[in-house]
Design a protein around this motif. Structure first.
Motif, PDB file in Angstrom:
ATOM      1  N   ARG A 104       0.628  -1.057   0.046  1.00 13.39           N
ATOM      2  CA  ARG A 104      -0.088  -0.057  -0.079  1.00 13.39           C
ATOM      3  C   ARG A 104       0.541   1.199   0.019  1.00 13.39           C
ATOM      4  N   VAL A 105       2.287   1.401   0.600  1.00 18.83           N
ATOM      5  CA  VAL A 105       2.981   2.374   0.658  1.00 18.83           C
ATOM      6  C   VAL A 105       4.324   2.414  -0.093  1.00 18.83           C
ATOM      7  N   VAL A 106       4.428   1.113  -0.732  1.00 21.76           N
ATOM      8  CA  VAL A 106       5.725   0.889  -1.755  1.00 21.76           C
ATOM      9  C   VAL A 106       5.431   1.215  -3.146  1.00 21.76           C
ATOM     10  N   PRO A 107       5.856   2.115  -3.694  1.00 20.25           N
ATOM     11  CA  PRO A 107       5.406   2.504  -5.040  1.00 20.25           C
ATOM     12  C   PRO A 107       5.733   1.358  -6.112  1.00 20.25           C
ATOM     13  N   GLY A 108       4.925   1.225  -6.989  1.00 22.54           N
ATOM     14  CA  GLY A 108       4.841   0.148  -8.013  1.00 22.54           C
ATOM     15  C   GLY A 108       4.469  -1.499  -7.647  1.00 22.54           C
ATOM     16  N   THR A 109       4.408  -1.594  -6.382  1.00 22.02           N
ATOM     17  CA  THR A 109       4.123  -2.815  -5.904  1.00 22.02           C
ATOM     18  C   THR A 109       2.529  -3.438  -5.826  1.00 22.02           C
ATOM     19  N   ARG A 110       1.639  -2.301  -5.840  1.00 26.15           N
ATOM     20  CA  ARG A 110       0.259  -2.968  -5.485  1.00 26.15           C
ATOM     21  C   ARG A 110      -0.191  -3.738  -6.617  1.00 26.15           C
ATOM     22  N   LEU A 111       0.056  -3.422  -7.877  1.00 25.45           N
ATOM     23  CA  LEU A 111      -0.500  -4.312  -8.895  1.00 25.45           C
ATOM     24  C   LEU A 111       0.103  -5.908  -8.812  1.00 25.45           C
ATOM     25  N   PRO A 112       1.317  -6.173  -8.979  1.00 28.51           N
ATOM     26  CA  PRO A 112       1.841  -7.430  -8.737  1.00 28.51           C
ATOM     27  C   PRO A 112       1.525  -7.929  -7.575  1.00 28.51           C
ATOM     28  N   THR A 113       1.436  -7.329  -6.466  1.00 33.22           N
ATOM     29  CA  THR A 113       1.003  -8.029  -5.123  1.00 33.22           C
ATOM     30  C   THR A 113      -0.488  -8.541  -5.224  1.00 33.22           C
ATOM     31  N   PHE A 114      -1.154  -7.522  -5.410  1.00 29.66           N
ATOM     32  CA  PHE A 114      -2.748  -8.086  -5.464  1.00 29.66           C
ATOM     33  C   PHE A 114      -2.898  -9.245  -6.388  1.00 29.66           C
ATOM     34  N   LEU A 115      -2.323  -9.229  -7.740  1.00 27.98           N
ATOM     35  CA  LEU A 115      -2.392 -10.160  -8.707  1.00 27.98           C
ATOM     36  C   LEU A 115      -1.791 -11.399  -8.090  1.00 27.98           C
ATOM     37  N   ALA A 116      -0.749 -11.541  -7.491  1.00 29.72           N
ATOM     38  CA  ALA A 116      -0.165 -12.521  -6.806  1.00 29.72           C
ATOM     39  C   ALA A 116      -1.001 -13.212  -5.558  1.00 29.72           C
ATOM     40  N   ALA A 117      -1.637 -12.207  -4.803  1.00 29.38           N
ATOM     41  CA  ALA A 117      -2.606 -12.794  -3.807  1.00 29.38           C
ATOM     42  C   ALA A 117      -3.742 -13.338  -4.376  1.00 29.38           C
ATOM     43  N   GLY A 118      -4.449 -13.144  -5.238  1.00 36.10           N
ATOM     44  CA  GLY A 118      -5.233 -13.776  -6.175  1.00 36.10           C
ATOM     45  C   GLY A 118      -4.917 -15.140  -6.824  1.00 36.10           C
ATOM     46  N   PHE A 119      -3.792 -15.130  -7.411  1.00 33.87           N
ATOM     47  CA  PHE A 119      -3.335 -16.298  -7.928  1.00 33.87           C
ATOM     48  C   PHE A 119      -2.995 -17.354  -7.100  1.00 33.87           C
ATOM     49  N   LEU A 120      -2.487 -16.905  -5.866  1.00 32.43           N
ATOM     50  CA  LEU A 120      -1.939 -17.797  -4.713  1.00 32.43           C
ATOM     51  C   LEU A 120      -3.072 -18.056  -3.864  1.00 32.43           C
ATOM     52  N   ARG A 121      -4.220 -17.562  -4.192  1.00 32.50           N
ATOM     53  CA  ARG A 121      -5.275 -18.084  -3.196  1.00 32.50           C
ATOM     54  C   ARG A 121      -5.252 -17.599  -1.797  1.00 32.50           C
ATOM     55  N   VAL A 122      -4.882 -16.523  -1.370  1.00 30.84           N
ATOM     56  CA  VAL A 122      -4.875 -15.967  -0.194  1.00 30.84           C
ATOM     57  C   VAL A 122      -6.348 -15.770  -0.002  1.00 30.84           C
ATOM     58  N   PRO A 123      -6.800 -16.454   1.439  1.00 26.89           N
ATOM     59  CA  PRO A 123      -8.225 -16.413   1.644  1.00 26.89           C
ATOM     60  C   PRO A 123      -8.686 -15.006   1.589  1.00 26.89           C
ATOM     61  N   MET A 124     -10.005 -14.994   0.744  1.00 32.27           N
ATOM     62  CA  MET A 124     -10.621 -13.624   0.388  1.00 32.27           C
ATOM     63  C   MET A 124     -11.194 -12.796   1.605  1.00 32.27           C
ATOM     64  N   PRO A 125     -11.669 -13.434   2.626  1.00 30.56           N
ATOM     65  CA  PRO A 125     -11.784 -12.620   3.908  1.00 30.56           C
ATOM     66  C   PRO A 125     -10.605 -11.869   4.484  1.00 30.56           C
ATOM     67  N   ARG A 126      -9.455 -12.607   4.371  1.00 30.02           N
ATOM     68  CA  ARG A 126      -8.236 -12.200   5.132  1.00 30.02           C
ATOM     69  C   ARG A 126      -7.602 -10.854   4.126  1.00 30.02           C
ATOM     70  N   PHE A 127      -7.825 -11.219   2.670  1.00 30.91           N
ATOM     71  CA  PHE A 127      -7.430 -10.098   1.858  1.00 30.91           C
ATOM     72  C   PHE A 127      -8.304  -8.887   1.982  1.00 30.91           C
ATOM     73  N   LEU A 128      -9.733  -9.147   2.038  1.00 31.51           N
ATOM     74  CA  LEU A 128     -10.383  -8.010   2.295  1.00 31.51           C
ATOM     75  C   LEU A 128     -10.351  -7.163   3.499  1.00 31.51           C
ATOM     76  N   PHE A 129      -9.842  -7.988   4.908  1.00 29.70           N
ATOM     77  CA  PHE A 129      -9.725  -7.246   5.837  1.00 29.70           C
ATOM     78  C   PHE A 129      -8.528  -6.637   5.640  1.00 29.70           C
ATOM     79  N   VAL A 130      -7.171  -7.063   5.325  1.00 25.48           N
ATOM     80  CA  VAL A 130      -6.156  -6.245   5.298  1.00 25.48           C
ATOM     81  C   VAL A 130      -6.175  -5.024   4.380  1.00 25.48           C
ATOM     82  N   THR A 131      -6.586  -5.393   3.282  1.00 20.57           N
ATOM     83  CA  THR A 131      -6.495  -4.231   2.224  1.00 20.57           C
ATOM     84  C   THR A 131      -7.578  -3.145   2.549  1.00 20.57           C
TER      85      THR A 131
END
Length: 543
Positions: A104-131
């Motif tokens: 959220r605070v490091v420039p240029g990292t959101r797109l790959p991080t959030f795509l990786a989180a989805g592809f690697l099946r981070v639990p949705m409630p966890r993703f929703l809460f943290v983001t």
């Protein structure tokens, strides 16, 4: 006329900012901050539109990678790298929270991080809460800084935004292009493809990320109105986290078995830590309580019917115990054969509670014709085809079996919409007698104000009379009035019902807060959420 147009101005301002975040999210937030500094927009409109736009954009990237990118991967020749992907999932699962926050605070990292989180099946409630928390704080920070320093912040943020937008465009083109190429040149299944297209026209089958944004928006508004995003955790002081997450099913069943034994299906928590100890405990409980096959095994921490199985043999029980080390309970199978969900509420201090909604649950089945396989029968059914993947995964060993003419096969026994159960509005069953019975049961419980009873009953007359039914679960503040999923219901009415429900949860939480009940803190809430998802990852597929 001018006054009427002016009245709509905040709405159009918020809408413009909301959609602008999809292009350049921080730039949109900066623009909203400059409007704040100029007095051209209000804080609630600026904050809500920026926060929701940023958060929904994050969810969109996650959903794109999880449901399109991962689906393409598993059906392509790249699946030979599944073992490496599984190792990456475990690695990301251990470090994902810190990575999501840092992105959220490091420039240029959101797109790959959030795509990786989805592809690697981070639990949705966890993703929703943290983001959600990160976007909340980030939005507040940007708006506040821009109000103070104006254009200087805009210049600082603009140094890296264009690259992220280009990467987003490239990512979208690659994922969509690969998906279309696969459909065009590999084993194209027209039936599956057309069914998935048709499914978008039936809102009851929409995925979580598509259905819930309006509910999240309303939840955010209630959080601001009542000064507390975790206020629902105070709605039921007698249940851990108010029944939002991490509550023990056995704890509520224990109290129900003590206070209303005639209305509760007997259950007990399986003791022990090793497989042998748990199997011995299961056998001892069944002998002592006279529980015979078939019986129910299910996780003590569970949501949306995850892990609920009807056990018909010791072999099945062994298989279940061997798959997960999570706390489990065994419960006598309430024959029913009918099941319903009764959503109840009572404000603290009120003499009587009310039934908010009743869901009639219809268990889906197919009937054989002596010609077609189970797979063909499911795909030919006008409703079952929309849940074909779920049913066929459950019936994997029998999918090519041909049922004899007239033979009926149940597609599921779990009364949960996510597991394929059919829901109908059952308020026609609501009578003064049933209301009085449910209210009497509820008032015997410690600190229970709002939630849903899942019950099984023999016939409608007994249900209306408030007699001869068995409670199999009691769910707290996060449970839904599931009658909204009646296919005859409109999307508008479904949202209206959910909004009313969450308004009740917040109002009851506020009333309990005034009486001295403290909502759960963010850290404790996060621990409950994380613990549940770590356990849920080991649960077997529900029946």
């Amino acid at each position: 006329m001018t006054h009427g147009i002016a009245g709509w101005l905040p709405f159009w301002q918020g809408t413009a900012v909301f959609f602008a975040t999809f292009i350049l999210e921080d730039a949109a937030a900066v623009g909203a901050g400059l409007l704040l500094a100029a007095g051209s927009i209000s804080w609630p409109v600026a904050f809500a539109s920026c926060f929701l736009g940023i958060w929904v954009g994050d969810i969109g990237l996650y959903a794109l990678a999880r449901y399109a990118g991962r689906g393409w991967f598993e059906r392509s020749s790249w699946r030979k790298f599944s073992e490496k992907v599984e190792r990456s999932e475990r690695w990301f699962g251990e470090r994902g929270t810190a990575i999501l926050i840092a992105s959220r605070v490091v420039p240029g990292t959101r797109l790959p991080t959030f795509l990786a989180a989805g592809f690697l099946r981070v639990p949705m409630p966890r993703f929703l809460f943290v983001t959600g928390i990160a976007a909340f704080i980030w939005t507040m920070l940007i708006l506040y800084l821009v109000q103070l320093f104006g254009g200087e912040v805009s210049h600082w943020l603009s140094t890296y935004k264009a690259g992220g937008f280009v990467l987003l465009g490239i990512g979208l083109v690659l994922v969509i292009g690969l998906h279309l190429l696969r459909r065009a040149f590999m084993n194209f299944d027209l039936r599956r493809f057309t069914t998935r297209i048709e499914r978008w026209g039936h809102w009851e089958f929409w995925p979580v990320w598509m259905f819930y944004p309006p509910v999240a928006l309303y939840y955010t508004w209630l959080s601001i109105r009542y000064w507390g995003p975790l206020l629902p955790t105070a709605a039921n002081p007698g249940i851990v986290s108010g029944g939002m997450v991490g509550e023990s099913k056995m704890a509520t069943l224990d109290e129900l078995m003590t206070t209303s034994p005639d209305f509760t299906a007997k259950a007990e928590l399986i003791a022990g830590t090793t497989f042998e100890e748990r199997l011995a405990s299961l056998r001892e409980i069944c002998t002592r309580r006279d529980i015979v096959f078939p019986y129910i095994l299910k996780p003590d921490l569970g949501q949306r019917g995850n892990g609920v199985k009807l056990i018909r043999s010791e072999e099945q029980a062994r298989g279940y115990l061997g798959q997960t080390s999570a706390p489990l309970l065994v419960q006598r199978f309430a024959e029913g054969p009918h099941e319903a969900g009764i959503f109840y509420y009572r404000f603290p201090g009120e003499a009587r509670g009310q039934i908010f909604a009743i869901t009639e649950k219809v268990f889906p089945n197919i009937t054989g014709d002596g010609k077609n396989t189970i797979t063909e029968l499911i795909w030919a059914d006008p409703r079952a085809r929309f849940m074909a993947d779920k049913y066929l995964s459950r019936l994997q060993a029998r999918k090519d079996e041909v049922l004899s003419a007239g033979e009926t096969l149940s597609l599921g026994i779990t009364g949960n919409h996510a597991q394929g159960c059919i829901f109908r509005d059952g308020m026609e069953f609501c009578t003064p007698e049933l209301t009085a019975c449910v209210d009497a049961i509820s008032q015997k419980l410690t600190g229970f104000n709002i939630g849903r009873y899942d019950i099984r009953y023999g016939n409608v007359d007994d249900l209306r009379a408030g007699t001869n039914f068995q409670i199999i679960e009691l769910n707290g503040a996060s449970s839904e009035a599931t009658s909204i999923y009646d296919a005859r219901n409109s999307l508008f009415n479904a949202y209206r019902q959910l909004f009313r429900q969450w308004a009740l949860v917040f109002a009851i939480g506020a009333a309990n807060r005034r009486r001295g009940c403290t909502p759960l803190g963010p850290l404790k809430f996060w621990r409950h959420l994380r613990n549940y998802h770590l356990q849920a990852a080991t649960y077997p597929m529900a029946d």
